[in-house]
Scaffold this active site. Structure first.
Site: not given
Ligand code: RIB
Ligand code: NA
Length: 309
Positions: A40, A221, A225, A249, A254-255, A290
């Site tokens: 999430g 990007l 980068g 993976d 991005g998060d 993950g």
């Molecule tokens: O940005 C990755 C996330 O997008 C995943 O963990 C998934 O849950 C979606 O929200």
């Molecule tokens: Na990852």
């Protein structure tokens, strides 16, 4: 000391299906197993900030299903403060992640508790108003983001937003509150309706986004980068990625990048150093499986930065 980071957003239980490629319409493909992983965008970013050692609160909604305990436990393990995590009856958010063997992913989310009726407690609102920065994404109802962004802005708290999540234009009320908006190429294209195939187009689209009222734009990007537009007529900064040895993976990268950048700025790094820090964090993240479990620790990021000097 730098003030706390407050992340308001989603939690999802990620059902990861490893496949060689995305099936064509009408085609049946077998996945190489199925993994259940905490994720999430909101929760990933909160875990990301906390694992980097920054005091980080997560404001979100979790369900009452079996997945809820996995989600809660992994946020706790990352060190995120969960006093504003609200439990709502029913399922937690879910994400189906098609993970190709090259590490690229396609995601379908099911809102669950993230999209149930939201209640922002007075305590959560107070947390937002005294934060060092607030970090948002687009996997919860937009009216909640509007409310949080306005609250933060009124209290002079910088508002960062990762553009990941729902499609469609951003509410102008949010745009007007944002210190920084961070899309990837796909999200930049969705937000501006402009092509984002090459660097010139990406820069033009990012400028257009800025013209919509955002102060700064940070385009992610991936392996290429990032491009940072500071705003107020300052020149763009083009940052190269720190190369990953093997991309396993990209889910959550991005998060991880957005959270690391926000933490770095909150802790007083200048833009260049913050981009480098975020790039190191992202590079570690793509080498791990993950979403939430792939967020690097402070020590991991510092070790990588030291080895690239
Ligand atoms: O940005 C990755 C996330 O997008 C995943 O963990 C998934 O849950 C979606 O929200
Ligand atoms: Na990852």
């Amino acid at each position: 000391a730098a003030k706390d980071l407050v992340v308001v957003g989603s939690l999802n239980c990620d059902l990861v299906l490893p496949v060689k490629r995305v099936p064509q319409p009408g085609e049946t493909l077998a996945a190489d197993g199925m993994d259940t992983v905490p994720g999430g965008k909101g929760a990933n970013q909160a875990a990301g900030g906390a694992k980097l050692g920054h005091p980080t609160h997560f404001v979100g909604q979790i369900g009452t299903d079996a997945n809820a305990s996995l989600l809660r436990a992994s946020l706790q393990e990352a060190g995120a403060k969960l006093e504003h995590l609200r439990e709502v009856p029913g399922p937690s958010g879910t994400a189906i992640i098609i993970l190709q063997s090259n590490g690229e992913n396609s995601i379908i989310i099911v809102g669950g508790a993230n999209q149930a009726e939201w209640i922002l407690s007075d305590a959560a609102k107070a947390e937002v108003s005294k934060a060092g920065a607030v970090l948002l994404q687009r996997e919860i109802p937009e009216h909640v983001n509007v409310e949080v962004a306005k609250l933060a802005k009124a209290a002079n708290v910088p508002v960062y937003m990762d553009a990941g999540g729902m499609e469609g234009p951003l509410d102008p009320q949010i745009l007007a509150c944002l210190t920084l908006l961070s899309p990837n190429e796909t999200e930049l294209n969705r937000l501006t309706n402009m092509p984002t195939e090459n660097e010139e187009q990406i820069e033009a689209a990012a400028k257009m986004l800025q013209g919509m009222g955002v102060e700064a734009v940070l385009v992610k990007l991936g392996a290429e980068g990032s491009l940072f537009l500071p705003g107020k007529g300052q020149p763009p900064i083009r940052q190269r990625a720190i190369k990953a040895d093997k991309v396993l993976d990209t889910t959550g990268a991005g998060d991880c990048f957005t959270a690391a950048y926000t933490v770095a700025i909150l802790e007083g790094m200048d833009t260049k150093a913050a981009l480098q820090f975020a790039s190191a964090a992202g590079s570690i993240c793509v080498q791990r499986a993950g979403a939430m479990p792939s967020m690097p620790s402070r020590a991991d990021v510092e070790a990588l930065l030291a080895s690239t000097k």
